[in-house]
Design an enzyme around this catalytic site. Structure first.
Site, mmCIF file in Angstrom:
data_model
loop_
_atom_site.group_PDB
_atom_site.id
_atom_site.type_symbol
_atom_site.label_atom_id
_atom_site.label_comp_id
_atom_site.label_asym_id
_atom_site.label_seq_id
_atom_site.Cartn_x
_atom_site.Cartn_y
_atom_site.Cartn_z
ATOM 1 C CB CYS A 137 -0.979 -0.074 1.163
ATOM 2 S SG CYS A 137 -2.445 0.882 0.840
ATOM 3 C CG HIS A 171 -3.315 -2.899 4.362
ATOM 4 N ND1 HIS A 171 -2.546 -2.353 5.358
ATOM 5 C CD2 HIS A 171 -3.687 -1.876 3.564
ATOM 6 C CE1 HIS A 171 -2.459 -1.038 5.184
ATOM 7 N NE2 HIS A 171 -3.146 -0.722 4.102
ATOM 8 C CD GLU A 211 -0.818 -5.167 6.814
ATOM 9 O OE1 GLU A 211 -0.644 -5.616 5.658
ATOM 10 O OE2 GLU A 211 -1.151 -3.978 7.042
HETATM 11 N N1 LIG Z 1 -3.426 1.956 3.395
HETATM 12 C C1 LIG Z 1 -2.506 2.731 2.898
HETATM 13 O O1 LIG Z 1 -1.306 2.488 3.016
HETATM 14 C C2 LIG Z 1 -3.006 3.971 2.242
HETATM 15 C C3 LIG Z 1 -1.984 4.717 1.415
HETATM 16 C C4 LIG Z 1 -2.297 6.200 1.437
HETATM 17 N N2 LIG Z 1 -3.566 6.452 0.832
HETATM 18 C C5 LIG Z 1 -1.197 6.984 0.738
HETATM 19 O O2 LIG Z 1 -1.442 7.647 -0.206
HETATM 20 O O3 LIG Z 1 -0.084 6.976 1.139
#
Ligand SMILES: NC(=O)CC[C@H](N)C(=O)O
Length: 198
Positions: free
Chosen positions: A78, A164, A166
């Site tokens: 992410c 995610h 995890e």
């Molecule tokens: N769950 C996440 O890691 C979101 C990432 C976040 N929206 C970003 O732009 O960094």
């Protein structure tokens, strides 16, 4: 393996739990010294803009680059993927460029900020204000898709997920990212490079 989890901000606790459940040891990485003795690294989710600022503040960029270039396995999820990408849009943001992908941040729209789903291959996915991978370079392998679009990719030693892993109970992403054979190959090449030259 000993897995370091970048623990500046965001969702690092669950990563440590998942890594330990697979028999790895873990180190929370907050300073340059913490890179010593780790065999793999997780760049967790969170807020990539904040994470970038903290990487600057703690002067960790060079250590991260060196770790990646040395070929150690890295799992970026992410916000971690946003840091690892070649190009970031929506809004544009500096990144480390470990993998040849272009990503858009917060790309699922406000109505569906966070959601759970199944990948096309049948693995559980948890998305939280997730990025979308807009395009991938020719050296990038797509390992998982959701509705046809890449959500799990790998380039060399760096595995990245838009979701995610995890927060699911399925450890397959960790198994892909931290393969014993990979750690072994790296250890061997280290030994070879330390061998005296005849
Ligand atoms: N769950 C996440 O890691 C979101 C990432 C976040 N929206 C970003 O732009 O960094």
């Amino acid at each position: 393996m000993r897995i370091g989890i970048l623990a500046l901000q965001g969702a690092f606790d669950k990563h440590a739990e998942m890594a330990r459940s697979l028999g790895h040891e873990t180190t929370l990485v907050r300073r340059k010294d913490d890179f010593e003795g780790i065999d793999g690294l997780v760049l967790p989710g969170g807020e990539s803009t904040v994470q970038l600022k903290l990487i600057d503040r703690f002067d960790l960029e060079w250590s991260l680059m060196r770790f990646a270039v040395a070929g150690h396995p890295i799992l970026a999820t992410c916000a971690g993927l946003i840091l690892a990408a070649r190009t970031v849009t929506q809004p544009e943001q500096r990144s480390l460029g470990f993998v040849d992908v272009r990503v858009a941040r917060n790309a699922w729209g406000r109505q569906i900020d966070s959601f759970e789903a199944m990948s096309d291959e049948g693995h559980p996915l948890v998305f939280i204000r997730a990025p979308r991978i807009l395009d991938v370079g020719e050296n990038v392998d797509v390992l998982g898709r959701f509705r046809g679009e890449p959500v799990l990719i790998r380039q060399g030693n760096v595995t990245c997920a838009t979701f995610h892993p995890e927060l699911t109970n399925d450890p397959y992403v960790y198994r892909l990212a931290f393969r014993k054979s990979q750690a072994h190959a790296i250890a061997q090449s280290k030994n070879e490079s330390h061998a005296p030259h005849a």
